[in-house]
Design a protein around this motif. Structure first.
Motif, PDB file in Angstrom:
ATOM      1  N   ARG A  30       0.842  -1.191   0.000  1.00 46.82           N
ATOM      2  CA  ARG A  30       0.000   0.000   0.000  1.00 46.82           C
ATOM      3  C   ARG A  30       0.883   1.248   0.000  1.00 46.82           C
ATOM      4  O   ARG A  30       0.619   2.207  -0.711  1.00 46.82           O
ATOM      5  CB  ARG A  30      -0.908  -0.021   1.224  1.00 46.82           C
ATOM      6  CG  ARG A  30      -2.040   0.957   1.134  1.00 46.82           C
ATOM      7  CD  ARG A  30      -3.023   0.842   2.293  1.00 46.82           C
ATOM      8  NE  ARG A  30      -3.368  -0.524   2.626  1.00 46.82           N
ATOM      9  CZ  ARG A  30      -3.129  -1.098   3.805  1.00 46.82           C
ATOM     10  NH1 ARG A  30      -2.554  -0.420   4.760  1.00 46.82           N
ATOM     11  NH2 ARG A  30      -3.481  -2.340   4.046  1.00 46.82           N
ATOM     12  N   ALA A  33       2.292   1.776  -3.418  1.00 49.32           N
ATOM     13  CA  ALA A  33       1.277   2.306  -4.333  1.00 49.32           C
ATOM     14  C   ALA A  33       1.120   3.814  -4.131  1.00 49.32           C
ATOM     15  O   ALA A  33       0.936   4.553  -5.103  1.00 49.32           O
ATOM     16  CB  ALA A  33      -0.048   1.591  -4.112  1.00 49.32           C
ATOM     17  N   GLN A  37       1.661   6.719  -6.892  1.00 44.88           N
ATOM     18  CA  GLN A  37       0.598   7.694  -7.137  1.00 44.88           C
ATOM     19  C   GLN A  37       1.162   9.114  -7.058  1.00 44.88           C
ATOM     20  O   GLN A  37       0.837   9.958  -7.896  1.00 44.88           O
ATOM     21  CB  GLN A  37      -0.534   7.519  -6.117  1.00 44.88           C
ATOM     22  CG  GLN A  37      -1.692   8.469  -6.326  1.00 44.88           C
ATOM     23  CD  GLN A  37      -2.415   8.219  -7.629  1.00 44.88           C
ATOM     24  OE1 GLN A  37      -2.505   7.090  -8.086  1.00 44.88           O
ATOM     25  NE2 GLN A  37      -2.921   9.267  -8.220  1.00 44.88           N
TER      26      GLN A  37
END
Length: 69
Positions: A30, A33, A37
């Motif tokens: 996570r 990610a 992003q």
């Protein structure tokens, strides 16, 4: 030699399974990610400025802090 490789692979699988059981692997994924992003958003702003022929001086997103174990 092949037994050492298999032993290493078995130990590695065991460590990953233990980390998964504790939920650490999901948290790390996570976090990764979120970094991707941030980079994607930075790149979109850079491309938009380039399309408007404006200088883009925003620095590249900094890498996350390493976990403290």
């Amino acid at each position: 030699m092949f037994t050492r490789i298999r032993d290493y692979q078995d130990q590695r699988k065991k460590r990953f399974a233990e980390a998964e059981a504790r939920g650490e692997a999901r948290g790390e994924a996570r976090g990764r990610a979120e970094v991707y992003q941030d980079i994607a958003e930075w790149n979109a702003r850079r491309l938009a400025a380039e399309a408007r022929n404006e200088p883009f001086t925003e620095p590249f997103p900094s890498p996350p802090e390493p976990p403290s174990h």
